[in-house]
Scaffold this motif. Structure first.
Motif, mmCIF file in Angstrom:
data_model
loop_
_atom_site.group_PDB
_atom_site.id
_atom_site.type_symbol
_atom_site.label_atom_id
_atom_site.label_comp_id
_atom_site.label_asym_id
_atom_site.label_seq_id
_atom_site.Cartn_x
_atom_site.Cartn_y
_atom_site.Cartn_z
ATOM 1 N N ASN A 77 50.836 -18.967 -24.555
ATOM 2 C CA ASN A 77 50.846 -18.968 -23.090
ATOM 3 C C ASN A 77 49.677 -19.776 -22.549
ATOM 4 O OD1 ASN A 77 53.144 -17.423 -22.890
ATOM 5 N ND2 ASN A 77 52.046 -15.488 -22.962
ATOM 6 N N ASN A 78 48.521 -19.676 -23.210
ATOM 7 C CA ASN A 78 47.363 -20.456 -22.773
ATOM 8 C C ASN A 78 47.637 -21.953 -22.907
ATOM 9 O OD1 ASN A 78 45.882 -18.181 -22.168
ATOM 10 N ND2 ASN A 78 44.964 -18.027 -24.209
ATOM 11 N N LEU A 79 48.298 -22.355 -24.016
ATOM 12 C CA LEU A 79 48.640 -23.774 -24.196
ATOM 13 C C LEU A 79 49.624 -24.234 -23.128
ATOM 14 C CD1 LEU A 79 48.976 -24.019 -28.080
ATOM 15 C CD2 LEU A 79 47.020 -24.577 -26.656
ATOM 16 N N ILE A 80 50.590 -23.390 -22.805
ATOM 17 C CA ILE A 80 51.573 -23.745 -21.762
ATOM 18 C C ILE A 80 50.859 -23.925 -20.430
ATOM 19 C CG2 ILE A 80 53.589 -22.940 -20.495
ATOM 20 C CD1 ILE A 80 54.483 -21.541 -23.065
ATOM 21 N N ASN A 81 49.901 -23.031 -20.152
ATOM 22 C CA ASN A 81 49.140 -23.157 -18.913
ATOM 23 C C ASN A 81 48.373 -24.483 -18.896
ATOM 24 O OD1 ASN A 81 50.022 -20.685 -18.082
ATOM 25 N ND2 ASN A 81 48.267 -19.560 -18.921
ATOM 26 N N THR A 82 47.846 -24.848 -20.049
ATOM 27 C CA THR A 82 47.119 -26.112 -20.142
ATOM 28 C C THR A 82 48.030 -27.286 -19.822
ATOM 29 O OG1 THR A 82 45.615 -25.215 -21.790
ATOM 30 C CG2 THR A 82 45.802 -27.610 -21.695
ATOM 31 N N LEU A 83 49.237 -27.282 -20.396
ATOM 32 C CA LEU A 83 50.198 -28.375 -20.140
ATOM 33 C C LEU A 83 50.617 -28.402 -18.681
ATOM 34 C CD1 LEU A 83 52.433 -28.127 -23.321
ATOM 35 C CD2 LEU A 83 50.792 -29.906 -22.766
ATOM 36 N N ASN A 84 50.812 -27.249 -18.089
ATOM 37 C CA ASN A 84 51.246 -27.198 -16.692
ATOM 38 C C ASN A 84 50.174 -27.746 -15.756
ATOM 39 O OD1 ASN A 84 53.829 -26.207 -16.976
ATOM 40 N ND2 ASN A 84 53.151 -24.088 -17.100
ATOM 41 N N LYS A 85 48.936 -27.764 -16.206
ATOM 42 C CA LYS A 85 47.874 -28.363 -15.410
ATOM 43 C C LYS A 85 47.754 -29.859 -15.656
ATOM 44 C CE LYS A 85 45.068 -24.222 -14.851
ATOM 45 N NZ LYS A 85 43.754 -23.609 -15.076
ATOM 46 N N GLY A 86 48.642 -30.386 -16.488
ATOM 47 C CA GLY A 86 48.645 -31.823 -16.742
ATOM 48 C C GLY A 86 47.703 -32.266 -17.821
ATOM 49 N N GLN A 87 47.183 -31.321 -18.584
ATOM 50 C CA GLN A 87 46.244 -31.666 -19.638
ATOM 51 C C GLN A 87 46.911 -31.636 -20.995
ATOM 52 O OE1 GLN A 87 43.015 -28.984 -19.262
ATOM 53 N NE2 GLN A 87 42.339 -29.788 -17.285
ATOM 54 N N GLN A 88 46.348 -32.382 -21.887
ATOM 55 C CA GLN A 88 46.856 -32.379 -23.256
ATOM 56 C C GLN A 88 46.330 -31.177 -24.008
ATOM 57 O OE1 GLN A 88 45.813 -36.094 -25.027
ATOM 58 N NE2 GLN A 88 47.283 -37.264 -23.844
ATOM 59 N N ILE A 89 47.101 -30.723 -24.954
ATOM 60 C CA ILE A 89 46.680 -29.605 -25.803
ATOM 61 C C ILE A 89 46.245 -30.158 -27.154
ATOM 62 C CG2 ILE A 89 48.143 -27.913 -24.669
ATOM 63 C CD1 ILE A 89 50.180 -28.275 -26.854
ATOM 64 N N SER A 90 45.331 -29.465 -27.783
ATOM 65 C CA SER A 90 44.793 -29.942 -29.067
ATOM 66 C C SER A 90 45.672 -29.485 -30.217
ATOM 67 C CB SER A 90 43.371 -29.429 -29.260
ATOM 68 O OG SER A 90 43.390 -28.030 -29.420
ATOM 69 N N THR A 91 45.787 -30.359 -31.196
ATOM 70 C CA THR A 91 46.563 -29.985 -32.385
ATOM 71 C C THR A 91 45.861 -28.897 -33.169
ATOM 72 O OG1 THR A 91 45.479 -31.779 -33.591
ATOM 73 C CG2 THR A 91 47.603 -32.253 -32.578
ATOM 74 N N SER A 92 44.521 -28.806 -33.042
ATOM 75 C CA SER A 92 43.817 -27.746 -33.762
ATOM 76 C C SER A 92 44.260 -26.377 -33.283
ATOM 77 C CB SER A 92 42.308 -27.921 -33.577
ATOM 78 O OG SER A 92 41.961 -27.827 -32.207
ATOM 79 N N ALA A 93 44.476 -26.263 -31.961
ATOM 80 C CA ALA A 93 44.954 -24.976 -31.432
ATOM 81 C C ALA A 93 46.348 -24.670 -31.958
ATOM 82 C CB ALA A 93 44.956 -25.003 -29.915
ATOM 83 N N LEU A 94 47.210 -25.697 -32.006
ATOM 84 C CA LEU A 94 48.570 -25.489 -32.521
ATOM 85 C C LEU A 94 48.527 -25.132 -34.005
ATOM 86 C CD1 LEU A 94 50.415 -28.415 -30.724
ATOM 87 C CD2 LEU A 94 50.732 -25.990 -30.296
ATOM 88 N N LYS A 95 47.673 -25.818 -34.747
ATOM 89 C CA LYS A 95 47.592 -25.527 -36.184
ATOM 90 C C LYS A 95 47.083 -24.115 -36.436
ATOM 91 C CE LYS A 95 47.000 -30.332 -37.661
ATOM 92 N NZ LYS A 95 46.097 -31.328 -38.244
ATOM 93 N N ALA A 96 46.149 -23.669 -35.572
ATOM 94 C CA ALA A 96 45.649 -22.288 -35.724
ATOM 95 C C ALA A 96 46.769 -21.282 -35.510
ATOM 96 C CB ALA A 96 44.519 -22.042 -34.730
ATOM 97 N N ILE A 97 47.619 -21.571 -34.491
ATOM 98 C CA ILE A 97 48.753 -20.663 -34.240
ATOM 99 C C ILE A 97 49.723 -20.709 -35.412
ATOM 100 C CG2 ILE A 97 50.723 -20.222 -32.734
ATOM 101 C CD1 ILE A 97 49.054 -21.285 -30.418
#
Length: 721
Positions: free
Chosen positions: A359-379
């Protein structure tokens, strides 16, 4: 310094009085800006027009029947896609789809096979369910990005089908459980009546035992006491007969309940397997996001939402199993079941934390920002652990817990069977007791040994009946009985809706950028400034003519004098580019003044780097500047994240000025972290001063050594200064 300024002033004067040169300089100023503006406009919102991507849909599903009900999931999917505008869905037959994809009319095709509905229903109709398939065909030759977008649409479609099927399947299962729970609730009065009767028998048996003991000790009053006992025998016999009838009726009822409850182990296993499949599916989806992380916020958000839905479905399945096993364990009170429940709760909490991170990553995208692959890899790492834990729980359940649950249902029936046998044994023994008492009554010389025989047998009968009654009382206790009913009864509609859509998304955007064009502005602005500086040095001469007094000017003074001229022009280029971005294209920048000033700073650094290369190495320096530009386009992280590029580009990225120029502009655009901005400024200043050092110590030496070489090349007439 005076000589340097004289060279600079003379250059400015020559520019002002030469209309032709002014026209050329205007072109040199406008062309880099046009380069940036055209590229930014072209990439303004590439993912907002995905509805123009044609994808063929072929529905061959013939439907399937289950319990006198016919379903056709393929038709339902096709009907939903007709109202979906995210991609240009086109409904055609098989031949047209294959031909269209082959010749590029359609970017891809999705075929729903004829056995699609049948395979979905195999979970209920077959011991070995068959997964339903969607056949995805894509023409990757037509375009590099389109296959990624169409595959994202396929993933969303797959998630929607899974959610709908989960809701329908859970509704059906819960309806059956509700029916069982209602039936058990209705039978509660009869069960309580039966238990009261059995309890009365248990309470009366000590009286019989006391009578036998008294007869043993008071042999002199044997005759009268035997007559009293004989008077009680018909009552006991009648009570046993009635109890046996009630136990038989209850046995039929519990047998029916047992048959209905025996599917609980299979349902728990199925729920856990479904949860694991959902969790495994999220891993694949997250990997696909890492692959296409810079292809647009819309698709990433939709994919992350579908991943969140899958995790929610898994959490709901696990929660249902936790509630069910807790209700069962209230009766069993088993350490193994308690540990199993604890493991499920740990898995549920882990998935809930992963879902919060999503949900935090989705919020980041909705603000127009890129998300880090490190966060995705952690998930992905955490979800992979959860998948293994679910798999371990499935094995534990099948090997250890399921037998306990089965034994629980069997014991419920076994208690009734044992009670009936005991009561039947008691009935069988009553004629014997009655006969013995009659014999004793008829034969006044009945010996104490015969009464002792009766006394010795009676405690075993009494203990057997008392033990059975105790088990029934424990099973029918108010709390445990309510736990079983609550386990079977639930709000079907609410629970099934929760299973299919258990999460409400709350979005949080950090450093939002409203559109893709604005997000690409730092890269294209940086590239345009470099191109402008390179073009400037390709067209204008770096050679400085002697001053009017014919005073000899050193190479260092020539270098800095002409640098001021080039720097002035390139600063104007940067101003035109950055101001045009903000006021003509209306690109987004949270700190526009910092954006403009940083663009000017970048232009000053870039012109120094390129001017030094050309001034020191001549045409070789121009070639080096061009090679550096090509490397920077790929290795600066301006388009794709640098982590997605080959190792070579990742290694050289920290060595390239583009990396820090783009980084600083992104700070000004999305929201400044001052430490990051200062860092980018400091690194760029290192390039600036290194270039000055190279020019001071190498320019004159290298220029002298290359004079003969350059003159020979000029003699060819093919290469200028």
């Amino acid at each position: 310094m005076n000589t340097i300024l004289r060279i600079y002033k003379r250059d400015l004067k020559r520019i002002i009085i030469n209309p032709a040169l002014i026209i050329i300089l205007i072109g040199l100023i406008i062309v880099p800006a046009l380069y940036a503006w055209i590229n930014i406009i072209a990439s303004w919102d590439p993912y907002g027009n995905t509805k123009n991507l044609s994808v063929a849909i072929v529905n061959n599903d013939k439907g399937a029947a289950f319990k006198n009900m016919h379903i056709n999931v393929g038709k339902e999917v096709a009907d939903k896609l007709k109202t979906n505008q995210n991609i240009g869905w086109t409904f055609v037959n098989q031949n047209e789809a294959e031909t269209g994809v082959k010749y590029g009319k359609y970017y891809a095709s999705i075929t729903i096979p004829e056995d699609f509905s049948r395979d979905l229903l195999s979970i209920a109709t077959s011991k070995e369910p068959e997964k339903a398939k969607l056949i995805y065909s894509v023409n990757e030759k037509v375009n590099a990005i389109a296959p990624k977008i169409t595959k994202s649409g396929l993933t969303s479609l797959q998630s929607e089908i899974t959610s709908s099927f989960t809701q329908e399947a859970s509704t059906t299962a819960l309806n059956y459980m509700n029916a069982y729970g209602i039936e058990l609730e209705k039978a509660r009065p009869e069960l309580e009546k039966f238990m009261n009767l059995i309890s009365n028998i248990d309470n009366d048996l000590p009286k019989v035992g006391d009578g036998i003991n008294a007869a043993y000790q008071l042999s002199n009053d044997m005759h009268n006491y035997i007559q009293n006992i004989e008077g009680s025998i018909p009552i006991v016999t009648d009570t046993l007969n009635k109890s046996a009838n009630i136990v038989k009726a209850s046995s039929d009822f519990l047998l029916n309940a047992k048959n209905k409850m025996k599917n609980i182990p299979t349902n728990v296993n199925t729920d856990l397997t479904t949860a694991k499949n959902n969790v495994d599916s999220t891993i694949e989806s997250l990997n696909s996001i890492i692959t296409s992380i810079n292809q647009g916020n819309v698709d990433q958000i939709q994919t992350l939402k579908s991943i969140s839905d899958k995790l929610n479905a898994a959490i709901t399945s696990i929660d249902n199993n936790i509630s069910m096993m807790q209700s069962i364990n209230n009766v069993l009170n088993s350490n193994a079941v308690s540990n199993f429940i604890s493991n499920l709760q740990d898995i549920r909490d882990r998935l809930a934390r992963d879902n919060d991170n999503l949900n935090n990553l989705i919020n980041t995208l909705n603000k127009g920002q890129q998300i880090s692959t490190s966060a995705l890899k952690a998930i992905i790492q955490n979800v992979t652990i959860a998948s293994q834990l679910i798999n371990d729980s499935i094995n534990n359940y099948n090997n250890n817990i399921a037998p306990l649950v089965t034994k629980f249902t069997d014991n419920s029936m076994g208690i009734t069977d044992n009670s009936l046998k005991l009561l039947q044994n008691a009935q069988d023994n009553m004629p014997l007791i009655n006969s013995l008492l009659k014999d004793a009554d008829a034969a006044t010389n009945l010996g104490v040994s015969q009464i002792k025989n009766i006394k010795d047998k009676f405690p075993a009968i009494q203990q057997s009946i008392h033990s059975t009654v105790g088990k029934f009382k424990d099973f029918s206790s108010e709390q445990k009985f309510n736990d079983i009913i609550n386990l079977l009864q639930s709000n079907t509609k609410a629970v099934s809706d929760f299973l299919s859509n258990p999460i409400t998304l709350v979005q949080n955007r950090v450093f939002p950028i409203p559109n893709y064009g604005s997000a690409m502005t730092p890269f294209y602005t940086t590239l345009a400034i470099w191109v402008g500086a390179f073009t400037l040095l390709s067209l204008l001469s770096i050679k400085v003519e002697p001053l009017e007094d014919n005073k000899k000017v050193s190479a260092k003074k020539e270098f800095f004098g002409r640098y001021l001229t080039f720097a002035t022009i390139t600063v104007i280029q940067a101003l035109v580019i950055s101001l045009g971005n903000l006021f003509i294209l209306k690109t987004y920048a949270l700190n526009p003044i910092i954006f403009i000033l940083f663009s000017v700073y970048v232009s000053i650094v870039f012109i120094m780097v390129i001017y030094t290369l050309v001034s020191v190495f001549g045409n070789v320096g121009k070639a080096l500047a061009l090679v550096i530009m090509v490397l920077q386009v790929s290795a600066s992280g301006g388009t794709f994240p640098i982590q997605l590029t080959p190792r070579f580009f990742q290694n050289i990225s920290p060595l390239l000025p583009f990396t820090y120029a783009i980084g600083g502009m992104r700070e000004a655009e999305g929201g400044i972290i001052w430490s990051s901005l200062y860092y980018n400024i400091e690194i760029l200043s290192i390039y600036f001063f290194i270039s000055i050092i190279i020019a001071i110590f190498l320019k004159e030496k290298i220029n002298k050594k290359s004079e003969k070489f350059i003159s020979k090349i000029k003699e060819s007439g093919l290469i200028g200064e």
